[in-house]
Design a protein around this motif. Structure first.
Motif, PDB file in Angstrom:
ATOM      1  N   ILE C  11      -6.810   2.316  -8.523  1.00  0.00           N
ATOM      2  CA  ILE C  11      -5.807   1.257  -8.402  1.00  0.00           C
ATOM      3  C   ILE C  11      -4.511   1.665  -9.098  1.00  0.00           C
ATOM      4  O   ILE C  11      -3.415   1.487  -8.553  1.00  0.00           O
ATOM      5  CB  ILE C  11      -6.353  -0.057  -8.979  1.00  0.00           C
ATOM      6  N   ILE C  14      -2.745   4.118  -6.862  1.00  0.00           N
ATOM      7  CA  ILE C  14      -2.080   3.454  -5.737  1.00  0.00           C
ATOM      8  C   ILE C  14      -0.814   2.757  -6.212  1.00  0.00           C
ATOM      9  O   ILE C  14       0.235   2.826  -5.572  1.00  0.00           O
ATOM     10  CB  ILE C  14      -3.040   2.452  -5.059  1.00  0.00           C
ATOM     11  N   GLY C  15      -0.918   2.113  -7.378  1.00  0.00           N
ATOM     12  CA  GLY C  15       0.255   1.431  -7.915  1.00  0.00           C
ATOM     13  C   GLY C  15       1.406   2.388  -8.153  1.00  0.00           C
ATOM     14  O   GLY C  15       2.551   2.109  -7.775  1.00  0.00           O
ATOM     15  N   VAL C  18       2.828   3.637  -4.838  1.00  0.00           N
ATOM     16  CA  VAL C  18       3.619   2.596  -4.163  1.00  0.00           C
ATOM     17  C   VAL C  18       4.954   2.403  -4.873  1.00  0.00           C
ATOM     18  O   VAL C  18       5.995   2.238  -4.225  1.00  0.00           O
ATOM     19  CB  VAL C  18       2.816   1.278  -4.113  1.00  0.00           C
ATOM     20  N   ALA C  19       4.930   2.483  -6.210  1.00  0.00           N
ATOM     21  CA  ALA C  19       6.186   2.346  -6.954  1.00  0.00           C
ATOM     22  C   ALA C  19       7.151   3.468  -6.585  1.00  0.00           C
ATOM     23  O   ALA C  19       8.348   3.232  -6.374  1.00  0.00           O
ATOM     24  CB  ALA C  19       5.900   2.356  -8.450  1.00  0.00           C
ATOM     25  N   THR C  38       5.451  -1.918  -0.504  1.00  0.00           N
ATOM     26  CA  THR C  38       4.893  -2.646  -1.647  1.00  0.00           C
ATOM     27  C   THR C  38       3.827  -3.626  -1.190  1.00  0.00           C
ATOM     28  O   THR C  38       2.750  -3.725  -1.795  1.00  0.00           O
ATOM     29  CB  THR C  38       6.015  -3.413  -2.362  1.00  0.00           C
ATOM     30  N   ILE C  40       1.961  -3.572   1.529  1.00  0.00           N
ATOM     31  CA  ILE C  40       0.749  -2.881   1.984  1.00  0.00           C
ATOM     32  C   ILE C  40      -0.091  -2.446   0.786  1.00  0.00           C
ATOM     33  O   ILE C  40      -1.312  -2.673   0.736  1.00  0.00           O
ATOM     34  CB  ILE C  40       1.132  -1.643   2.830  1.00  0.00           C
ATOM     35  N   GLY C  41       0.583  -1.836  -0.198  1.00  0.00           N
ATOM     36  CA  GLY C  41      -0.139  -1.400  -1.396  1.00  0.00           C
ATOM     37  C   GLY C  41      -0.819  -2.572  -2.067  1.00  0.00           C
ATOM     38  O   GLY C  41      -1.999  -2.483  -2.444  1.00  0.00           O
ATOM     39  N   PHE C  42      -0.096  -3.669  -2.166  1.00  0.00           N
ATOM     40  CA  PHE C  42      -0.657  -4.854  -2.819  1.00  0.00           C
ATOM     41  C   PHE C  42      -1.893  -5.345  -2.077  1.00  0.00           C
ATOM     42  O   PHE C  42      -2.926  -5.644  -2.693  1.00  0.00           O
ATOM     43  CB  PHE C  42       0.401  -5.955  -2.868  1.00  0.00           C
ATOM     44  N   ILE C  44      -3.945  -3.698  -0.143  1.00  0.00           N
ATOM     45  CA  ILE C  44      -5.077  -2.775  -0.283  1.00  0.00           C
ATOM     46  C   ILE C  44      -5.756  -2.965  -1.643  1.00  0.00           C
ATOM     47  O   ILE C  44      -6.978  -3.073  -1.740  1.00  0.00           O
ATOM     48  CB  ILE C  44      -4.597  -1.326  -0.095  1.00  0.00           C
ATOM     49  N   VAL C  45      -4.921  -3.053  -2.685  1.00  0.00           N
ATOM     50  CA  VAL C  45      -5.490  -3.250  -4.018  1.00  0.00           C
ATOM     51  C   VAL C  45      -6.208  -4.589  -4.094  1.00  0.00           C
ATOM     52  O   VAL C  45      -7.280  -4.707  -4.690  1.00  0.00           O
ATOM     53  CB  VAL C  45      -4.388  -3.143  -5.093  1.00  0.00           C
ATOM     54  N   LEU C  46      -5.603  -5.583  -3.445  1.00  0.00           N
ATOM     55  CA  LEU C  46      -6.212  -6.923  -3.468  1.00  0.00           C
ATOM     56  C   LEU C  46      -7.606  -6.898  -2.853  1.00  0.00           C
ATOM     57  O   LEU C  46      -8.525  -7.559  -3.356  1.00  0.00           O
ATOM     58  CB  LEU C  46      -5.318  -7.894  -2.698  1.00  0.00           C
ATOM     59  N   PHE C  48      -9.718  -4.414  -2.897  1.00  0.00           N
ATOM     60  CA  PHE C  48     -10.610  -3.865  -3.930  1.00  0.00           C
ATOM     61  C   PHE C  48     -10.993  -4.955  -4.926  1.00  0.00           C
ATOM     62  O   PHE C  48     -12.160  -5.141  -5.273  1.00  0.00           O
ATOM     63  CB  PHE C  48      -9.912  -2.748  -4.712  1.00  0.00           C
ATOM     64  N   VAL C  49      -9.952  -5.658  -5.399  1.00  0.00           N
ATOM     65  CA  VAL C  49     -10.175  -6.637  -6.463  1.00  0.00           C
ATOM     66  C   VAL C  49     -11.095  -7.749  -5.976  1.00  0.00           C
ATOM     67  O   VAL C  49     -12.024  -8.153  -6.691  1.00  0.00           O
ATOM     68  CB  VAL C  49      -8.824  -7.211  -6.942  1.00  0.00           C
TER      69      VAL C  49
END
Lengths: 129, 170, 68
Positions: C11, C14-15, C18-19, C38, C40-42, C44-46, C48-49
């Protein structure tokens, strides 16, 4: 998993969060949530043992099984409410966190009602003899 | 095994980015060469009054690949003409188009120029060459601007996209 | 029993990526693509979470509430 590993994990996670905080605050926050979840799942695997111990002691002492279940459920609700409230508080939403906590307390009270009832009945029986 | 896959993935996407930005850097150079070619053509037609096949051969000797090949082919086809000049010009352009780094706007300008080629007297032809040169000048400016802005971006974008995919698949 | 630790690094990676994408795209004047990256990255991470939250809740359920 020993304590050093947990502390190391927490430190690494906080460094990563600091790294991300400036550019991507939302992803940094999701990282915080994942860390919390990871630590909690470690915690859950330990608390399982403790609950088994409580059940064992309850059996030995001859306590009614339904009371034990209620106590364990109360502990569970307290933890879940705590987790939710702290995650929301980390996001800076104080008022929502407070509501989650209040709801947790009320649900605990709701679960305790049957026990409370039996307690009152026992006392009334005690006096009416 | 995972490691090898990661390296292959990142290499592939980086290569894509580099290739794209190379094409972008190549475009101003090719437009400049094209302008050069037109200036040579201008000199050949106005001052030496040479025929178009001879002009094309002269150009192809003086400029570099891949554009020289185009002029050489046109000259060769026009030596024993079976079709109109415009048809020959267009066919050769289509055939070699993939090896150029130019975009469709440039192609349109070249086609328009090919349409005018050899249809008028020397004075008119000079005007057409001048017109095409000014069009190319504009395209050159645009291409330079685009190169300065985007060439580097595509390079890093390719690499970053590779790393992103890698993290997703890991 | 434990979630894999590598998800944290995944994560964070990815962060960071994306930054960087955001910075580069913004620098080149492609604001809308920067926002898109941003987002899309968010997402994808979401995903996972949300998966790990579901796992945790399942665990809590099995420990505290519906243990039969």
């Amino acid at each position: 998993m020993n304590m050093l590993e947990i502390v190391g994990l927490a430190i690494i996670a906080s460094i990563l969060v600091l790294l991300l905080k400036d550019q991507q605050p939302t992803i940094a926050f999701l990282l915080v949530i994942v860390t919390v979840i990871y630590l909690l799942s470690i915690f859950m695997s330990y608390i399982k043992e403790i609950i088994l111990l409580i059940q064992y002691l309850g059996e030995k002492a001859g306590v009614n099984d339904s009371y034990l279940t209620v106590i364990i459920k109360v502990i569970g609700i307290a933890y879940i409410a705590e987790i939710g409230a702290t995650i929301v508080r980390d996001a800076g939403l104080e008022s929502i966190a407070a509501k989650v906590e209040i709801l947790g307390k009320i649900l605990i009270l709701l679960l305790a009602i049957p026990i409370f009832k039996t307690l009152i009945e026992t006392i009334i029986n005690f006096f009416s003899i | 095994m995972k490691f090898i896959g990661a390296i292959i993935l990142i290499t592939a996407t980086s290569y894509m980015g580099i290739e794209y930005s190379r094409k972008m850097e190549e475009r101003p150079r090719q437009i400049r060469i094209l302008k050069n070619a037109l200036q040579i053509m201008h000199a050949e037609i106005i001052y030496s009054h040479s025929s178009i096949p001879l002009t094309c051969f002269a150009i192809s000797k003086q400029i570099s690949q891949p554009l020289s090949l185009f002029f050489y082919n046109v000259g060769q086809d026009l030596e024993h003409p079976t079709e109109s000049l415009y048809k020959v010009w267009k066919d050769n352009l289509e055939k070699l188009w993939d090896s150029f780094s130019l975009i469709n706007n440039d192609k349109e300008i070249l086609l328009q120029f090919g349409r005018s080629l050899g249809k008028h007297d020397v004075m008119q032809q000079e005007k057409h060459i001048k017109l095409c040169l000014s069009h190319l000048e504009r395209q050159l400016e645009e291409a330079l601007d685009q190169r300065n802005r985007y060439a580097k971006m595509f390079k890093s974008l390719g690499f970053l996209f590779g790393v992103f995919l890698l993290l997703l698949l890991l | 029993m434990f979630i894999d630790t590598s998800i944290l690094f995944q994560i964070a990676g990815i962060g960071i990526i994306v930054a960087m994408l955001h910075t580069i795209l913004k620098q080149m004047g492609k604001e809308e693509y920067a926002q898109f990256a941003t987002l899309i990255g968010f997402i994808i991470v979401l995903v996972f979470v949300v998966n790990s939250i579901a796992e945790l809740f399942q665990q809590i359920k099995s420990v505290f509430l519906f243990r039969g």
